[in-house]
Write a protein that holds these residues in place. Structure first.
Motif, short mmCIF file in Angstrom:
data_model
loop_
_atom_site.label_atom_id
_atom_site.label_comp_id
_atom_site.label_asym_id
_atom_site.label_seq_id
_atom_site.Cartn_x
_atom_site.Cartn_y
_atom_site.Cartn_z
N LEU A 107 0.97 -1.01 0.06
CA LEU A 107 -0.04 -0.06 0.09
C LEU A 107 0.82 1.37 0.04
N THR A 108 0.58 2.19 -0.84
CA THR A 108 1.05 3.39 -0.38
C THR A 108 0.94 4.14 0.77
N ALA A 109 1.58 5.28 1.16
CA ALA A 109 1.43 5.97 2.20
C ALA A 109 -0.22 6.37 2.32
N LEU A 110 -0.69 6.87 1.52
CA LEU A 110 -2.12 7.23 1.50
C LEU A 110 -3.03 6.25 1.62
N GLU A 111 -2.70 5.09 1.05
CA GLU A 111 -3.51 3.92 1.08
C GLU A 111 -3.44 3.36 2.54
N ALA A 112 -2.40 3.26 2.98
CA ALA A 112 -1.94 2.85 4.49
C ALA A 112 -2.71 3.59 5.31
N SER B 244 -4.17 9.60 9.90
CA SER B 244 -3.87 10.80 9.08
C SER B 244 -2.58 10.11 8.33
N GLY B 245 -2.33 10.47 7.19
CA GLY B 245 -1.08 10.57 6.21
C GLY B 245 -0.04 11.06 7.00
N SER B 246 -0.30 12.37 7.63
CA SER B 246 0.99 13.00 8.39
C SER B 246 1.22 12.57 9.82
N TYR B 247 0.46 11.74 10.20
CA TYR B 247 0.45 11.11 11.41
C TYR B 247 1.57 9.67 11.09
N LEU B 248 1.16 9.15 9.96
CA LEU B 248 2.22 7.81 9.67
C LEU B 248 3.40 8.53 9.22
N ALA B 249 3.42 9.65 8.76
CA ALA B 249 4.77 10.51 8.32
C ALA B 249 5.75 10.58 9.48
N LYS B 250 5.01 11.19 10.73
CA LYS B 250 5.76 11.37 11.88
C LYS B 250 6.23 9.99 12.59
N LEU B 251 5.38 9.00 12.49
CA LEU B 251 5.88 7.79 12.80
C LEU B 251 7.02 7.21 11.89
N ARG B 252 7.18 7.47 10.80
CA ARG B 252 8.35 7.27 9.97
C ARG B 252 9.52 8.06 10.28
N MET B 253 9.20 9.20 10.67
CA MET B 253 10.48 9.94 11.05
C MET B 253 10.86 9.98 12.59
N LYS C 16 6.31 -1.26 10.25
CA LYS C 16 7.41 -1.36 9.45
C LYS C 16 6.84 -0.90 7.84
N TYR C 17 7.88 -0.31 7.36
CA TYR C 17 7.58 0.34 5.90
C TYR C 17 8.83 0.06 5.15
#
Length: 71
Positions: A6-11, A18-27, A36-37
């Protein structure tokens, strides 16, 4: 069973986050560890659906059964 990516948006849609929260988790700027990604190059992020399921299951809270002793 085939692996589903899945893309980040699909995930984000899949998890209800939210996509921004997943980004914060990645960073690593969120207070907890994210799922995991995979990163391809600088921008392409993919999540395996199984990894999202396992990560979400690890966040399960409450619902503890009350054990009743005999005696």
């Amino acid at each position: 069973m085939d692996t589903v990516y899945l893309t980040a948006l699909e995930a984000a849609n899949y998890t209800g986050l939210s996509g921004s929260y997943l980004a914060k988790l990645r960073m690593g700027t969120a207070p907890q560890v994210g799922p995991k990604y995979l990163r391809f190059g600088q921008r392409a992020i993919r999540y395996r659906r199984d990894d999202l399921d396992h990560w979400m299951a690890s966040k399960l809270c409450g619902g503890a059964e009350i054990s009743r002793g005999r005696g």
